[in-house]
Scaffold this motif. Structure first.
Motif, mmCIF file in Angstrom:
data_model
loop_
_atom_site.group_PDB
_atom_site.id
_atom_site.type_symbol
_atom_site.label_atom_id
_atom_site.label_comp_id
_atom_site.label_asym_id
_atom_site.label_seq_id
_atom_site.Cartn_x
_atom_site.Cartn_y
_atom_site.Cartn_z
ATOM 1 N N LYS A 428 0.838 -1.197 0.000
ATOM 2 C CA LYS A 428 0.000 0.000 0.000
ATOM 3 C C LYS A 428 0.876 1.251 0.000
ATOM 4 O O LYS A 428 2.098 1.176 0.182
ATOM 5 N N HIS A 429 0.227 2.386 -0.199
ATOM 6 C CA HIS A 429 0.967 3.649 -0.239
ATOM 7 C C HIS A 429 0.419 4.607 0.809
ATOM 8 O O HIS A 429 -0.782 4.624 1.102
ATOM 9 N N TYR A 430 1.316 5.422 1.370
ATOM 10 C CA TYR A 430 0.948 6.316 2.459
ATOM 11 C C TYR A 430 1.780 7.600 2.413
ATOM 12 O O TYR A 430 2.844 7.644 1.786
ATOM 13 N N ARG A 431 1.293 8.607 3.126
ATOM 14 C CA ARG A 431 2.153 9.728 3.504
ATOM 15 C C ARG A 431 3.173 9.181 4.491
ATOM 16 O O ARG A 431 2.878 8.265 5.269
ATOM 17 N N ILE A 432 4.389 9.706 4.474
ATOM 18 C CA ILE A 432 5.466 9.145 5.295
ATOM 19 C C ILE A 432 5.049 9.005 6.757
ATOM 20 O O ILE A 432 5.228 7.954 7.379
ATOM 21 N N GLU A 433 4.461 10.052 7.304
ATOM 22 C CA GLU A 433 4.098 10.014 8.730
ATOM 23 C C GLU A 433 2.925 9.086 9.021
ATOM 24 O O GLU A 433 2.662 8.774 10.181
ATOM 25 N N ASP A 434 2.211 8.644 7.997
ATOM 26 C CA ASP A 434 1.023 7.808 8.201
ATOM 27 C C ASP A 434 1.283 6.320 7.968
ATOM 28 O O ASP A 434 0.346 5.519 8.023
ATOM 29 N N VAL A 435 2.516 5.937 7.702
ATOM 30 C CA VAL A 435 2.820 4.514 7.508
ATOM 31 C C VAL A 435 2.440 3.758 8.782
ATOM 32 O O VAL A 435 2.876 4.122 9.881
ATOM 33 N N PRO A 436 1.626 2.711 8.680
ATOM 34 C CA PRO A 436 1.163 2.008 9.888
ATOM 35 C C PRO A 436 2.278 1.240 10.592
ATOM 36 O O PRO A 436 3.274 0.859 9.980
ATOM 37 N N ASP A 437 2.070 1.003 11.885
ATOM 38 C CA ASP A 437 3.083 0.329 12.694
ATOM 39 C C ASP A 437 3.349 -1.102 12.245
ATOM 40 O O ASP A 437 4.435 -1.635 12.470
ATOM 41 N N HIS A 438 2.362 -1.743 11.613
ATOM 42 C CA HIS A 438 2.548 -3.145 11.245
ATOM 43 C C HIS A 438 3.345 -3.323 9.955
ATOM 44 O O HIS A 438 3.586 -4.455 9.525
ATOM 45 N N SER A 439 3.769 -2.245 9.342
ATOM 46 C CA SER A 439 4.550 -2.352 8.110
ATOM 47 C C SER A 439 5.909 -2.990 8.408
ATOM 48 O O SER A 439 6.586 -2.617 9.365
ATOM 49 N N ASP A 440 6.310 -3.921 7.557
ATOM 50 C CA ASP A 440 7.610 -4.575 7.721
ATOM 51 C C ASP A 440 8.714 -3.829 6.986
ATOM 52 O O ASP A 440 9.848 -3.761 7.452
ATOM 53 N N VAL A 441 8.381 -3.283 5.821
ATOM 54 C CA VAL A 441 9.361 -2.565 5.009
ATOM 55 C C VAL A 441 8.739 -1.258 4.533
ATOM 56 O O VAL A 441 7.581 -1.232 4.111
ATOM 57 N N VAL A 442 9.517 -0.181 4.603
ATOM 58 C CA VAL A 442 9.080 1.117 4.103
ATOM 59 C C VAL A 442 9.969 1.498 2.929
ATOM 60 O O VAL A 442 11.202 1.493 3.047
ATOM 61 N N VAL A 443 9.363 1.819 1.793
ATOM 62 C CA VAL A 443 10.108 2.197 0.591
ATOM 63 C C VAL A 443 9.900 3.687 0.342
ATOM 64 O O VAL A 443 8.759 4.147 0.214
ATOM 65 N N VAL A 444 10.985 4.456 0.299
ATOM 66 C CA VAL A 444 10.889 5.899 0.075
ATOM 67 C C VAL A 444 11.952 6.343 -0.919
ATOM 68 O O VAL A 444 12.948 5.650 -1.143
ATOM 69 N N HIS A 445 11.732 7.515 -1.494
ATOM 70 C CA HIS A 445 12.741 8.127 -2.349
ATOM 71 C C HIS A 445 13.945 8.514 -1.490
ATOM 72 O O HIS A 445 13.817 8.877 -0.323
ATOM 73 N N ALA A 446 15.145 8.434 -2.084
ATOM 74 C CA ALA A 446 16.366 8.726 -1.338
ATOM 75 C C ALA A 446 16.364 10.111 -0.718
ATOM 76 O O ALA A 446 16.932 10.323 0.362
ATOM 77 N N ASP A 447 15.712 11.065 -1.375
ATOM 78 C CA ASP A 447 15.690 12.424 -0.844
ATOM 79 C C ASP A 447 14.723 12.585 0.328
ATOM 80 O O ASP A 447 14.660 13.649 0.933
ATOM 81 N N LEU A 448 13.935 11.552 0.626
ATOM 82 C CA LEU A 448 12.985 11.624 1.736
ATOM 83 C C LEU A 448 13.359 10.691 2.881
ATOM 84 O O LEU A 448 12.612 10.551 3.842
ATOM 85 N N VAL A 449 14.532 10.067 2.789
ATOM 86 C CA VAL A 449 14.881 9.044 3.782
ATOM 87 C C VAL A 449 15.082 9.657 5.166
ATOM 88 O O VAL A 449 14.716 9.060 6.181
ATOM 89 N N ASP A 450 15.667 10.855 5.241
ATOM 90 C CA ASP A 450 15.851 11.492 6.553
ATOM 91 C C ASP A 450 14.510 11.726 7.235
ATOM 92 O O ASP A 450 14.366 11.539 8.441
ATOM 93 N N ARG A 451 13.550 12.162 6.441
ATOM 94 C CA ARG A 451 12.218 12.394 7.001
ATOM 95 C C ARG A 451 11.572 11.084 7.438
ATOM 96 O O ARG A 451 10.893 11.031 8.467
ATOM 97 N N ALA A 452 11.797 10.017 6.665
ATOM 98 C CA ALA A 452 11.234 8.716 7.035
ATOM 99 C C ALA A 452 11.816 8.234 8.359
ATOM 100 O O ALA A 452 11.111 7.646 9.190
#
Length: 483
Positions: A428-452
């Protein structure tokens, strides 16, 4: 487990978030106040384009809705959304109470004020609720809850009317005067010097949602359209860049550019062209010159839109173009595309690097070294083994607003899973701050990794550069196939 070591090369260790990540998060917060209400803004824009005296079908009765909608409806929606984001439903009520003080106490549409007072109201009631938690006598819960919002909301409303509103109005007038001075002197195209670099660093929402959209709504209320909606959202330069890569790019860049072109120009997902600029930093010159050319043509034709195009696609542009601006809008988009194409083509043709160098595939490393502050790859062997051995059930693609590039990435990844016969993984897809706790892996753009990392340091984070065909996702696909 296949490729386990390789699969965790992009697991990021805990560190302090960079300033840029904090600014990105702020821009994302603004976006998520605006994005749920975009439909209301578009409805108001269509109302304005159709029924004001200079509209397509002037209607004096229906035109009466224009003023109250921009002065009351839209700011209240922003304040309610911002308050809810911080303090839930009680925060939403507090934000609305505070916003009405701003609205009545000012002479301009209070968009900026609503985006300040809404979250502030949510914060106040959240802190109060925390303070009295477990201290309310049994049977008094309802009276305390109702009167706390009533009293605190009353205080916030008075402060907004007398102090906060005038302060925000003065700041708004200062920014408006500065940008209008650029318009008067013909220097408005210079904004591209800020806009284009900010976009590829994922900072566009800070200026777009925080400055251009509020100013654009004010200008539209007076003139029925505004150029401010076009200065950072023009899809033309991105189109020109991707066309240039289609003809003169190398290997992966040339293969992927046509698909990215369609998604960017028609779908309005501008993030698709960011990796191409980061791969060849000199191409930012073409983007800036293309942006300047588009703004100059918009100004020459006195063209504008009636609302903010979200997403920034050609379809949204034409749908929000008022009577008398179609030639100017189309010409501005084409000018941006042509200038960017010509400049980028020269830059790419002058590039003497070997055809064997697949630069798009290696742009992750370039971005890490050039654009990421303090970014490190986890060197902990135990953490690496633990991440690699953990069974993955949920993969979450995340982006700035959770509605554009992350949605594209999730859809593309699901198709790749299906081709491999993998159908039991939730993607599924989410806003970075809304990724649910049960997620095993989070995929983000390299320029957003600090925020993640600010929100999800406890999760495996995989960085990508290309939402369609990024090599960093191949090891993840192998892990899911072999687990």
């Amino acid at each position: 487990m296949a490729n386990s070591a390789q699969a965790t090369d992009n697991v990021v260790e805990m560190q302090q978030p960079s300033t840029r990540a904090k600014v990105q998060a702020f821009g994302g917060f603004l976006t998520n106040m605006v994005l749920p209400n975009i439909g209301a803004f578009i409805a108001w824009g269509l109302l304005t384009a159709l029924f004001i005296p200079s509209g397509w079908i002037p209607n004096e009765e229906l035109a009466q809705i224009v003023g109250p909608a921009i002065n009351y409806l839209l700011p209240l929606l922003l304040a309610i959304t911002g308050g809810r984001m911080v303090g839930g439903q009680r925060g939403a009520v507090m934000g609305a109470i505070g916003a009405i003080g701003l609205i009545v106490g000012s002479d301009i549409p209070m968009f900026l004020g609503a985006m300040v007072i809404g979250p502030a109201g949510g914060w106040v009631i959240k802190k109060f609720d925390k303070l009295i938690e477990n201290r309310i006598p049994a049977g008094f819960e309802m009276i305390v809850n109702n009167f706390s919002i009533g009293i605190l909301g009353f205080i916030l409303m008075i402060l907004s009317f007398y102090f906060i509103g005038p302060t925000i109005e003065a700041a708004n007038n200062l920014v408006t005067a500065a940008i209008e001075a650029l318009v008067a002197t013909g220097l408005l195209p210079l904004l591209s010097l800020i806009n284009e670099p900010a976009k590829v660093l994922f900072l566009n929402n800070v200026i777009d949602q925080g400055i251009y959209y509020p100013l654009g709504m004010q200008a539209t209320a007076e003139a029925g359209k505004s150029i401010y909606f076009t200065v950072a959202s023009n899809p033309g330069p991105g189109l020109g860049l991707l066309v240039a890569f289609t003809f003169f790019g190398k290997k992966t860049a040339r293969r992927t550019a046509p698909g990215a072109m369609i998604i960017h120009f028609v779908g309005g997902i501008h993030e698709l062209y960011f990796p191409y600029v980061l791969m060849k930093p000199l191409t930012i010159i073409g983007m800036i010159l293309g942006g300047m050319s588009g703004i100059a043509v918009f100004s020459l034709f006195d063209a504008g839109l009636v609302a903010g195009p979200s997403p920034g696609s050609i379809i949204a542009y034409l749908g929000l173009t008022p009577k008398g601006s179609f030639v100017g809008i189309i010409a501005g988009v084409l000018a941006g595309a042509i200038v960017t194409f010509l400049v980028t083509s020269v830059i790419l043709k002058m590039d003497k690097s070997s055809e064997e160098t697949d630069e798009l595939a290696s742009s992750v490393e370039k971005t890490k070294s050039m654009k990421q502050e303090g970014k490190q790859v986890s060197k902990s062997t135990s953490n690496t083994k633990q991440a690699a051995s953990k069974k993955i059930d949920t993969v979450s693609f995340a982006c700035d607003a959770g509605a554009g590039s992350s949605a594209l990435g999730a859809t593309t990844f699901r198709k790749k899973l299906k081709k491999r016969g993998i159908e039991d993984i939730e993607v599924k897809h989410y806003r970075i701050e809304d990724v649910p706790d049960h997620s095993d892996v989070v995929v983000v753009h390299a320029d957003l990794v600090d925020r993640a990392k600010m929100s999800h340091n406890d999760k495996e984070i995989i960085t990508i550069e290309n939402y369609i065909n990024d090599p960093n996702l191949d090891p993840l696909l192998d892990r899911l196939e072999n687990q």
